[in-house]
Design a protein around this motif. Structure first.
Motif, PDB file in Angstrom:
ATOM      1  N   THR A  96      -3.784   2.364  -4.570  1.00  0.00           N
ATOM      2  CA  THR A  96      -3.859   1.219  -3.643  1.00  0.00           C
ATOM      3  C   THR A  96      -5.288   0.680  -3.584  1.00  0.00           C
ATOM      4  O   THR A  96      -5.505  -0.538  -3.616  1.00  0.00           O
ATOM      5  CB  THR A  96      -3.372   1.638  -2.238  1.00  0.00           C
ATOM      6  OG1 THR A  96      -1.996   2.016  -2.340  1.00  0.00           O
ATOM      7  CG2 THR A  96      -3.522   0.519  -1.234  1.00  0.00           C
ATOM      8  N   ALA A 121       0.815  -1.224   0.000  1.00  0.00           N
ATOM      9  CA  ALA A 121       0.000   0.000   0.000  1.00  0.00           C
ATOM     10  C   ALA A 121       0.841   1.263   0.000  1.00  0.00           C
ATOM     11  O   ALA A 121       1.965   1.286   0.486  1.00  0.00           O
ATOM     12  CB  ALA A 121      -0.903  -0.004   1.227  1.00  0.00           C
ATOM     13  N   GLU A 122       0.256   2.318  -0.560  1.00  0.00           N
ATOM     14  CA  GLU A 122       0.815   3.664  -0.425  1.00  0.00           C
ATOM     15  C   GLU A 122      -0.218   4.529   0.269  1.00  0.00           C
ATOM     16  O   GLU A 122      -1.424   4.330   0.082  1.00  0.00           O
ATOM     17  CB  GLU A 122       1.161   4.251  -1.800  1.00  0.00           C
ATOM     18  CG  GLU A 122       2.360   3.560  -2.402  1.00  0.00           C
ATOM     19  CD  GLU A 122       3.021   4.340  -3.533  1.00  0.00           C
ATOM     20  OE1 GLU A 122       2.459   5.359  -3.982  1.00  0.00           O
ATOM     21  OE2 GLU A 122       4.096   3.908  -3.958  1.00  0.00           O
ATOM     22  N   VAL A 153      -2.596  -7.074   2.564  1.00  0.00           N
ATOM     23  CA  VAL A 153      -2.078  -5.734   2.290  1.00  0.00           C
ATOM     24  C   VAL A 153      -0.862  -5.490   3.182  1.00  0.00           C
ATOM     25  O   VAL A 153      -0.834  -5.965   4.326  1.00  0.00           O
ATOM     26  CB  VAL A 153      -3.192  -4.668   2.522  1.00  0.00           C
ATOM     27  CG1 VAL A 153      -3.627  -4.610   3.980  1.00  0.00           C
ATOM     28  CG2 VAL A 153      -2.756  -3.297   2.060  1.00  0.00           C
ATOM     29  N   LEU A 202      -5.353   5.580   2.359  1.00  0.00           N
ATOM     30  CA  LEU A 202      -4.744   4.802   1.290  1.00  0.00           C
ATOM     31  C   LEU A 202      -4.895   5.577  -0.010  1.00  0.00           C
ATOM     32  O   LEU A 202      -5.948   6.175  -0.268  1.00  0.00           O
ATOM     33  CB  LEU A 202      -5.426   3.432   1.178  1.00  0.00           C
ATOM     34  CG  LEU A 202      -5.231   2.515   2.391  1.00  0.00           C
ATOM     35  CD1 LEU A 202      -6.029   1.226   2.218  1.00  0.00           C
ATOM     36  CD2 LEU A 202      -3.753   2.190   2.599  1.00  0.00           C
ATOM     37  N   SER A 241      -5.858  -1.173  -6.705  1.00  0.00           N
ATOM     38  CA  SER A 241      -5.154  -2.465  -6.687  1.00  0.00           C
ATOM     39  C   SER A 241      -5.927  -3.480  -5.853  1.00  0.00           C
ATOM     40  O   SER A 241      -6.042  -4.649  -6.231  1.00  0.00           O
ATOM     41  CB  SER A 241      -3.746  -2.287  -6.106  1.00  0.00           C
ATOM     42  OG  SER A 241      -2.993  -1.437  -6.934  1.00  0.00           O
TER      43      SER A 241
END
Ligand SMILES: Cc1cc2nc3c(=O)[nH]c(=O)nc-3n(C[C@H](O)[C@H](O)[C@H](O)COP(=O)(O)OP(=O)(O)OC[C@H]3O[C@@H](n4cnc5c(N)ncnc54)[C@H](O)[C@@H]3O)c2cc1C
Length: 331
Positions: free
Chosen positions: A23, A12-13, A43, A19, A26
């Motif tokens: 993310t 994750a970013e 995650v 988030l 995704s």
């Protein structure tokens, strides 16, 4: 393929305590992939402080496991510690597939993880699917003139995912959290962050923006981007640009929207003095509502805009900004 591997891990970013969109995208596409791959959707969360809110958000998007790395050395992004954290999550989760964001930091960490894990990296995926039990990814290359289909030959299959291409939809799951213990020795910290300078502080990030005002060659020169910024400020929008404006040096490349720039998907996209070439369209066509201001009634952008204004940007844009400000002041 290692038999013990199962499921998929999204690295994750985070942006401003949430988030990032890529993310969430995704996680959304990962739910479909795990149906074909088997195993849990996990995650990896990396932060300098508590990630409780991020864990809950990941669960809302279907994550069943969270591998959490919290350490003071992870407060600010640095390749080394962030790669250590991602590798710790990959080792703990033992997934078949790992998705990273195709951002500068995501690509940095993903390529380092690929080297450490001794596997390849499928970059900039715009389509992901499972065939014959294995992962396939496709991505445009040579300026989008060809689409490459790729298959991972070793696992874990590492992939970077392009922003604003996949949907974002929630699908709540109950989540188990596992904390990762990380030991950052001073010798392992090869860089120290001295200062963080945010370029264009206050300007919303293009990929995350819900409103974007973009300018093209029709503006005639860099100084005229001032009126684009003024309209963007009035709307609470980010500013974008066409490649012609970027190539002319009127705006840096980070502003470019399109096939060789950023892919954006805002609620509202206002194109000012942009013709609507196919390569520009490729980066903004999924916007919910497109407004085009162009003096040429035959401009291609009118073929796919929701609202077209045939007029001179030097008249229309300031008038629009003034009207928006007037209405905002009137409450
Ligand atoms: C491989 C490849 C990749 C590319 N990638 C990208 C990309 O990522 N992003 C991108 O944008 N382009 C990209 N391009 C370039 C693209 O083909 C176009 O050249 C570019 O988008 C044109 O930018 P523009 O619309 O600003 O300029 P122009 O095509 O010159 O259009 C300017 C428009 O402004 C209008 N105009 C002029 N004066 C005024 C006025 N006073 N008021 C109102 N309207 C006015 C004109 O009618 C015209 O429609 C790529 C090209 C290639 C070959």
């Amino acid at each position: 393929m290692t038999d013990t591997r199962s499921g998929l891990l999204v690295v994750a970013e985070e942006k401003n305590g949430k988030l990032s969109n890529v993310t969430l995208e995704s996680l959304t596409v990962a739910r479909e992939l795990v149906a074909g791959l088997g195993g849990p959707l996990a995650v990896a969360l990396t932060s300098g402080s508590s990630v409780d809110a991020l864990v809950q958000q990941a669960a809302a998007y279907g994550a069943e496991r969270a591998y959490v790395a919290v350490h003071s050395e992870l407060e600010v992004f640095r390749s080394g510690p962030y790669t250590d954290a991602a590798m710790a999550a990959i080792e703990a989760a033992s997934p078949r597939v790992v998705l990273f964001a195709n951002t500068a930091s995501g690509k940095d960490v993903a390529s380092r993880c690929a080297r450490r894990a001794g596997v390849g990296l499928l970059g900039d995926a715009t389509r992901l699917y499972v065939e014959e039990g294995g992962l396939r990814a496709s991505h445009p290359c040579f300026g989008g003139t060809i689409i490459v289909e790729k298959q991972a030959l070793a696992e874990p299959a590492l992939v970077t995912v392009r922003t604003n291409v996949f949907d974002r939809t929630e699908s709540p799951a109950s989540i188990q959290v596992q904390e990762l213990s990380l030991d950052f020795t001073p010798s392992g910290l090869l860089a120290r962050v001295v200062e963080v300078v945010v370029e264009d502080a206050g300007m919303a990030s293009l990929e995350e923006a819900t409103i974007i005002v973009s300018g093209g060659r029709g503006l005639g020169g860099p100084e005229n981007f001032a009126m684009i910024h003024e309209l963007a400020d009035a709307l609470g929008a980010a500013v974008g640009a066409s490649r012609a404006a970027v190539d002319a040096g009127w705006k840096p490349h980070q502003y470019q929207v399109g096939q060789t720039g950023k892919t954006v998907s805002p609620t509202l996209y206002v194109a000012c003095g942009i013709s609507g070439a196919i390569q520009h369209k490729a980066g903004m066509q999924t916007s919910d509502y497109i407004v085009a201001i162009n003096k040429d009634p035959e401009a291609p952008i009118f073929g796919f805009a929701d609202l077209g204004v045939v007029g001179d940007v030097f008249q229309v844009v300031p008038a629009l900004t003034a009207e928006i400000k007037k209405r905002a002041a009137a409450g």
